[in-house]
Scaffold this motif. Structure first.
Motif, PDB file in Angstrom:
ATOM      1  N   ALA A 169       0.960  -5.305  16.796  1.00 40.41           N
ATOM      2  CA  ALA A 169       2.467  -5.160  16.475  1.00 40.41           C
ATOM      3  C   ALA A 169       3.151  -3.577  16.454  1.00 40.41           C
ATOM      4  CB  ALA A 169       2.833  -5.460  14.964  1.00 40.41           C
ATOM      5  N   TRP A 170       2.165  -2.482  17.136  1.00 45.61           N
ATOM      6  CA  TRP A 170       2.289  -1.332  16.880  1.00 45.61           C
ATOM      7  C   TRP A 170       3.578  -1.027  17.886  1.00 45.61           C
ATOM      8  CZ3 TRP A 170       2.150   1.379  21.632  1.00 45.61           C
ATOM      9  CH2 TRP A 170       1.135   0.680  22.517  1.00 45.61           C
ATOM     10  N   LYS A 171       3.608  -1.700  19.074  1.00 47.48           N
ATOM     11  CA  LYS A 171       4.559  -1.503  20.201  1.00 47.48           C
ATOM     12  C   LYS A 171       6.024  -1.727  19.387  1.00 47.48           C
ATOM     13  CE  LYS A 171       3.429  -5.937  22.028  1.00 47.48           C
ATOM     14  NZ  LYS A 171       3.053  -6.623  23.446  1.00 47.48           N
ATOM     15  N   TYR A 172       5.895  -2.669  18.642  1.00 45.60           N
ATOM     16  CA  TYR A 172       7.269  -2.991  18.056  1.00 45.60           C
ATOM     17  C   TYR A 172       7.873  -1.777  17.054  1.00 45.60           C
ATOM     18  CZ  TYR A 172       6.116  -7.555  19.491  1.00 45.60           C
ATOM     19  OH  TYR A 172       5.971  -8.784  20.546  1.00 45.60           O
TER      20      TYR A 172
ATOM     21  N   LEU B 249       7.011   5.414  12.657  1.00 46.94           N
ATOM     22  CA  LEU B 249       6.189   6.137  13.417  1.00 46.94           C
ATOM     23  C   LEU B 249       4.856   6.394  12.895  1.00 46.94           C
ATOM     24  CD1 LEU B 249       6.047   8.161  16.079  1.00 46.94           C
ATOM     25  CD2 LEU B 249       6.590   9.818  14.441  1.00 46.94           C
ATOM     26  N   ILE B 250       4.570   6.363  11.497  1.00 41.57           N
ATOM     27  CA  ILE B 250       3.257   6.453  10.897  1.00 41.57           C
ATOM     28  C   ILE B 250       2.576   4.845  11.063  1.00 41.57           C
ATOM     29  CG2 ILE B 250       2.037   6.647   8.689  1.00 41.57           C
ATOM     30  CD1 ILE B 250       4.239   8.571   7.858  1.00 41.57           C
ATOM     31  N   LEU B 251       3.347   3.953  10.831  1.00 39.02           N
ATOM     32  CA  LEU B 251       2.816   2.446  10.917  1.00 39.02           C
ATOM     33  C   LEU B 251       2.618   2.340  12.512  1.00 39.02           C
ATOM     34  CD1 LEU B 251       5.345   0.292   8.866  1.00 39.02           C
ATOM     35  CD2 LEU B 251       3.032   1.257   8.231  1.00 39.02           C
ATOM     36  N   ALA B 252       3.102   2.658  13.413  1.00 43.12           N
ATOM     37  CA  ALA B 252       2.610   2.550  14.922  1.00 43.12           C
ATOM     38  C   ALA B 252       1.442   3.416  15.122  1.00 43.12           C
ATOM     39  CB  ALA B 252       3.675   3.087  15.688  1.00 43.12           C
TER      40      ALA B 252
ATOM     41  N   ALA C  81      -0.900   3.644  12.747  1.00 44.85           N
ATOM     42  CA  ALA C  81      -1.777   2.904  12.280  1.00 44.85           C
ATOM     43  C   ALA C  81      -2.265   1.674  13.065  1.00 44.85           C
ATOM     44  CB  ALA C  81      -1.395   2.672  10.926  1.00 44.85           C
ATOM     45  N   GLN C  82      -1.438   1.254  14.117  1.00 44.96           N
ATOM     46  CA  GLN C  82      -1.748   0.202  14.854  1.00 44.96           C
ATOM     47  C   GLN C  82      -1.951  -1.169  14.313  1.00 44.96           C
ATOM     48  OE1 GLN C  82      -4.571   0.765  18.086  1.00 44.96           O
ATOM     49  NE2 GLN C  82      -4.093   2.879  18.132  1.00 44.96           N
TER      50      GLN C  82
ATOM     51  N   MET D  86      -0.744  -8.970   7.958  1.00 48.95           N
ATOM     52  CA  MET D  86      -0.634  -7.995   8.911  1.00 48.95           C
ATOM     53  C   MET D  86      -1.969  -7.095   8.452  1.00 48.95           C
ATOM     54  SD  MET D  86       2.297  -5.570  10.428  1.00 48.95           S
ATOM     55  CE  MET D  86       2.660  -4.681   8.903  1.00 48.95           C
ATOM     56  N   GLN D  87      -2.681  -6.563   9.576  1.00 44.23           N
ATOM     57  CA  GLN D  87      -3.831  -5.814   9.288  1.00 44.23           C
ATOM     58  C   GLN D  87      -3.733  -4.492  10.093  1.00 44.23           C
ATOM     59  OE1 GLN D  87      -7.663  -7.589   9.028  1.00 44.23           O
ATOM     60  NE2 GLN D  87      -6.857  -9.481   8.883  1.00 44.23           N
ATOM     61  N   PHE D  88      -4.639  -3.331   9.811  1.00 43.29           N
ATOM     62  CA  PHE D  88      -4.360  -1.933  10.644  1.00 43.29           C
ATOM     63  C   PHE D  88      -5.870  -1.823  11.146  1.00 43.29           C
ATOM     64  CE2 PHE D  88      -1.085  -2.244   7.579  1.00 43.29           C
ATOM     65  CZ  PHE D  88      -0.096  -1.883   8.074  1.00 43.29           C
ATOM     66  N   LYS D  89      -5.684  -1.298  12.426  1.00 40.22           N
ATOM     67  CA  LYS D  89      -6.949  -0.835  12.990  1.00 40.22           C
ATOM     68  C   LYS D  89      -7.486   0.417  12.372  1.00 40.22           C
ATOM     69  CE  LYS D  89      -6.443  -2.916  17.504  1.00 40.22           C
ATOM     70  NZ  LYS D  89      -6.481  -2.884  18.929  1.00 40.22           N
ATOM     71  N   HIS D  90      -6.389   1.423  12.120  1.00 43.29           N
ATOM     72  CA  HIS D  90      -6.565   2.573  11.558  1.00 43.29           C
ATOM     73  C   HIS D  90      -5.785   2.818  10.047  1.00 43.29           C
ATOM     74  CE1 HIS D  90      -8.388   3.627  15.375  1.00 43.29           C
ATOM     75  NE2 HIS D  90      -7.446   3.366  15.943  1.00 43.29           N
ATOM     76  N   PRO D  91      -6.108   2.205   8.993  1.00 44.64           N
ATOM     77  CA  PRO D  91      -5.586   2.023   7.788  1.00 44.64           C
ATOM     78  C   PRO D  91      -5.466   3.556   7.345  1.00 44.64           C
ATOM     79  CG  PRO D  91      -7.625   1.108   7.482  1.00 44.64           C
ATOM     80  CD  PRO D  91      -7.294   1.440   9.297  1.00 44.64           C
ATOM     81  N   GLU D  92      -6.343   4.390   7.640  1.00 44.61           N
ATOM     82  CA  GLU D  92      -6.326   5.821   6.857  1.00 44.61           C
ATOM     83  C   GLU D  92      -5.108   6.732   7.265  1.00 44.61           C
ATOM     84  OE1 GLU D  92      -8.462   5.952  11.000  1.00 44.61           O
ATOM     85  OE2 GLU D  92      -8.517   4.573   9.090  1.00 44.61           O
TER      86      GLU D  92
END
Length: 641
Positions: free
Chosen positions: A618-621, A69-72, A74-75, A1-7
């Protein structure tokens, strides 16, 4: 799994806040003993234990809620299955050949394919679309909607290798997704290989009715003083059909009508037409392809052909009985009295048993041949092999053998040669064989028309597509041969000298790059045009002294009746037809495309590309999980004491 906004993951440090709050609420209390009431003491202990469990549950719920919520934000997403082709350009190769006129379960195959593209291609999808004849580069579906709806059928066959090279020339070294839409009729196994790393999709619409009837050819079977007997050649494919109506029109006027009952796949129908100018067509009605249901042809008023024979008068005597004044302008001359200036005005020149063909005559005859003339050469017994070889070499016949004194019989006829196509109703081997006593041998690659029993040619021909040279291997005087007494003598020499452009059917096949010679003189700025009510074009033209050579190439685009005009003057009526190359719908070779991804519609192609090349977000989950934990916290607050 990767993140669009990992910051945003740095905000996970906020998880210490609920932990600190929880620790503050779980601080130890000092025990104070007062009234010794046992019952109250037990209740106090139980309440304290329940309160601690509730606080631990709330802590876990709040930590998970905040984490989700934070992971969502981060997309998070999962990589697509096919990431290397996400930047591919889409190219659609659409078959619009005549076989796509066939009807499937939802109408004509081409129209159904166009409708599929219009309905299922996203408006923002960029692509290039290439047909057999047209190309639309870097466009979208709305920009070419009108062009697709008016897309016409083409006589150009669907050649995947040709279209692929066309695309590669326009977009070299660009990764592409290729979508092929074709019915696979007349598919060539050697022409469908595409070397691609990315997927190649193939949509093959299928015709429900593969029965078809085609008008293949119209020719003059024979003619009398008042009538032409016209032979119409038909082919039936699939199950034989009966009672097909057929009609012949001169312009818009109906001149003949009949009903055809097919008992064999090949059928010839004969019509009698008045012997006058004809500019029309023959047509039939079947419930299949329409492009091969009409055959256009023109017959002009017969003109006399000009024929000159060069040789001794006694040896040319038989020719005057063939070239009668009612059909030919025939002239006999010796070599010594020959007017070279008159040769250019002839349609056919016969060299009959000259002992030697001078170089000046050879040069003149070669120029005459290049301008579309017909030459007939009958060697003499005294003709030297060297002189005959030198002459024939100018026309591509380089091998002439020495004279042989061995009698031979003429036993083989090339029935398919244009010289005899309208002579015999059927092939026959039972005829009186002519013979010769002495003969030369002809080598090389000329087309054999009449052959000896040892398969060597007696009569050969070569052509440059407009001119024709006929070469006999032996003298045909009555001393050396009985060929003049054979039934073959009249049709052979008659058809040699007959100029089809003056007396035959004027019709050409589009795309065969055929030529026509006209007796016309043009001034410096004049051009010849070919025109009808719907279109016109200027053919390639080459001036040949008092004649002009017209070459039509791939024009016109549409079959029909046309007129050749010089300014406002009509020089000749002419007709054009498409080649009947796609009339047999049973030549469906779908297996050739087995190496590609077969699908049933363009919508399936887009869905497959989207599903394999779009990252799974996966952010919607995590948002859903956040809401669930929020709901869980409320339930704990309410129901856990």
């Amino acid at each position: 799994m990767q993140f669009k906004h990992p910051e945003i993951l740095y905000f996970l440090f906020l998880l210490v806040i609920p932990i600190l709050v929880h620790l503050f609420q779980l601080r130890r209390f000092k025990k104070e003993y007062f009234t010794n009431v046992r019952f109250l003491k037990e209740v106090s202990i139980q309440t304290r234990k329940s309160s601690q469990i509730k606080k631990w549950l709330l802590l876990c719920t709040r930590l998970l809620l905040l984490t989700c919520l934070i992971l969502a934000f981060a997309q998070p997403f999962f990589n697509a299955k096919d990431t290397k082709n996400t930047a591919n350009e889409m190219v659609i190769l659409l078959d619009n050949s005549f076989s796509m006129q066939a009807k499937g379960n939802r109408g004509e195959l081409l129209k159904r394919a166009v409708q599929d593209l219009l309905e299922n291609t996203p408006d923002n999808q960029r692509f290039s679309l290439v047909t057999n004849t047209e190309a639309f580069w870097d466009t979208d579906i709305r920009s070419i909607q009108k062009e697709l709806q008016s897309l016409s059928y083409s006589s150009v066959p669907f050649r995947l290798d040709f279209l692929r090279n066309k695309v590669e020339a326009k977009k070299p070294n660009v990764p592409k997704d290729i979508v092929i839409i074709t019915d696979a009729v007349q598919a060539d196994k050697n022409a469908v290989v595409i070397q691609e790393q990315s997927p190649v999709y193939c949509i093959i619409p299928k015709a429900e009715n593969k029965n078809n009837i085609s008008i293949d050819k119209v020719s003059i079977n024979q003619q009398s003083d008042d009538f032409y007997e016209i032979k119409v050649a038909l082919s039936a494919y699939g199950e034989l059909q009966s009672e097909i109506p057929m009609a012949v029109y001169n312009g818009k006027n109906l001149v003949a009508k009949t009903v055809i009952a097919f008992d064999t796949p090949k059928k010839n129908i004969v019509f009698n037409l008045p012997k006058k100018d004809f500019h029309g067509y023959v047509s039939l009605e079947d419930n299949s392809l329409t492009y091969d249901n009409t055959y256009y042809f023109s017959i002009s008023k017969p003109e006399k052909s000009n024929v000159i024979a060069i040789g001794d008068a006694d040896k040319n005597a038989f020719l005057s009985r063939i070239y009668t004044p009612d059909e030919f302008q025939y002239k006999n001359t010796t070599l010594s009295t020959l007017d070279y200036n008159a040769l250019d005005k002839q349609d056919a020149i016969i060299i009959n048993e000259l002992k030697e063909i001078p170089q000046a005559l050879t040069t003149t005859l070669k120029a005459f041949y290049d301008k579309g003339g017909t030459i007939v050469v009958i060697p003499a017994t005294e003709t030297s092999v060297q002189n005959l070889t030198s002459f024939s070499g100018n026309f591509g016949i380089s091998k002439i053998g020495s004279l042989q004194n061995t009698p031979k019989q003429i036993t083989k006829i090339a029935f398919n040669h244009p010289l005899y196509q309208t002579v015999f109703e059927k092939k026959t081997d039972n005829f009186q064989y002519p013979k010769v006593n002495t003969t030369f041998t002809i080598g090389g690659n000329p087309a054999g028309i009449l052959s000896y029993d040892d398969q060597s040619p007696f009569l050969s021909s070569v052509t440059n597509k407009i001119g024709m040279l006929y070469l006999f291997a032996a003298p045909i005087n009555k001393t050396n041969s009985n060929f003049q007494n054979s039934p073959l003598i009249v049709p052979t020499f008659y058809n040699m000298a007959q100029n089809n452009q003056k007396t035959g059917i004027s019709e050409f096949t589009i795309g065969d790059n055929q030529s026509l010679i006209l007796d016309v003189i043009l001034s410096k700025d004049e051009v010849i045009t070919v025109q009808n009510e719907k279109s016109d074009f200027i053919p390639m033209q080459q001036i040949l002294n008092n004649k002009i050579k017209l070459s039509f190439g791939d024009y016109p685009e549409q079959s029909g009746n046309y007129a050749i005009a010089k300014g406002n003057t009509i020089l000749k009526n002419i007709s054009f037809n498409h080649a009947r190359t796609e009339s047999d719908l049973s030549l469906h070779n779908e297996n050739i495309y087995d190496n590609y991804i077969k699908t049933d519609s363009i919508a399936t192609v887009y869905n497959d590309i989207h599903s394999t090349r779009t990252a799974s977000e996966a952010w919607k989950y995590f948002i859903i999980a956040t809401l669930l934990f929020l709901l869980l916290e409320l339930l704990i607050q309410k129901f856990v004491k």
